[in-house]
Design an enzyme around this catalytic site. Structure first.
Site, PDB file in Angstrom:
ATOM      1  N   ASP A 162       0.847  -1.191   0.000  1.00  0.00           N
ATOM      2  CA  ASP A 162       0.000   0.000   0.000  1.00  0.00           C
ATOM      3  C   ASP A 162       0.884   1.243   0.000  1.00  0.00           C
ATOM      4  OD1 ASP A 162      -2.198  -1.666   0.154  1.00  0.00           O
ATOM      5  OD2 ASP A 162      -2.568  -1.305   2.284  1.00  0.00           O
ATOM      6  N   LYS A 163       0.385   2.300  -0.600  1.00  0.00           N
ATOM      7  CA  LYS A 163       1.167   3.525  -0.769  1.00  0.00           C
ATOM      8  C   LYS A 163       1.797   4.051   0.530  1.00  0.00           C
ATOM      9  CE  LYS A 163       0.945   7.632  -3.623  1.00  0.00           C
ATOM     10  NZ  LYS A 163       0.104   8.485  -4.457  1.00  0.00           N
TER      11      LYS A 163
END
Length: 196
Positions: A39-40
């Site tokens: 995830d970012k």
């Protein structure tokens, strides 16, 4: 940061905020493609393949582990979480649901509590995924009233980024056929609240 590189593969330490799908890689591994994703907002190790080598290195990953700092104490030092999760692409949020339907996927993980900080009511946990669903770790812990430190999207009262790190990768080298393992230690707060 490049941790390892050869003509077929690379191991790269992704910074929080970097997009796994659109990495701005250093010149020495420019053009390499991510075989794993994070995830970012999450920091950690990514496995990448050299340009044109994706087919040769497709299924070499054997283990991927995470560390997280989550709210609250656990009754048991080890456990398993299994849920049905639905990812809402429009809002980029994942929800646990009660029954299987279109777009719902099963998600499983095992965890081990490594340490507890009583003063802050925070636990350091090691996580091994059985599946890799979008926001899986974040939503599975949050749904059990253990949101990740800094993960406001899933209910944390602490500000910042989710305290989640992919700290361990193991894979079989596609040419040498030998096992390779890489580890990193997350740094800064809240990791510094525990003896790593």
């Amino acid at each position: 940061m490049v941790i390892y590189k050869d003509k077929l593969i690379a191991v790269y330490k992704k910074a929080p905020g970097e997009d796994s799908e659109k990495l701005d890689l250093p010149d020495e591994i420019r053009g390499y493609n991510a075989l794993t994703r994070l995830d970012k907002p999450v920091v950690g190790l990514l496995l990448l393949s050299a340009p044109g080598q994706g087919g040769k290195v497709k299924d070499i990953l054997s283990s991927k582990e995470y560390m997280a700092v989550v709210t609250g104490a656990f009754e048991s030092p080890t456990g398993n979480m299994t849920d049905l999760l639905f990812h809402d692409r429009r809002n980029n949020k994942t929800y646990p649901v009660k029954r299987m339907r279109n777009g719902v996927k099963e998600a499983t993980l095992d965890y081990e509590v490594m340490s507890y900080n009583e003063e802050m009511d925070l636990s350091l946990v090691r996580i091994k995924l059985g599946t890799g669903r979008t926001h899986q770790i974040r939503v599975q812990f949050a749904s059990r009233k253990h949101p990740l430190y800094g993960d406001g999207k899933y209910g944390s009262r602490y500000k910042g980024l989710p305290a989640l790190c992919c700290n361990h990768l193991e894979f079989i080298h596609p040419i040498k056929n030998s096992p390779m393992a890489f580890d990193i230690q997350p740094e800064g707060e809240p990791w510094s609240l525990f003896n790593l």
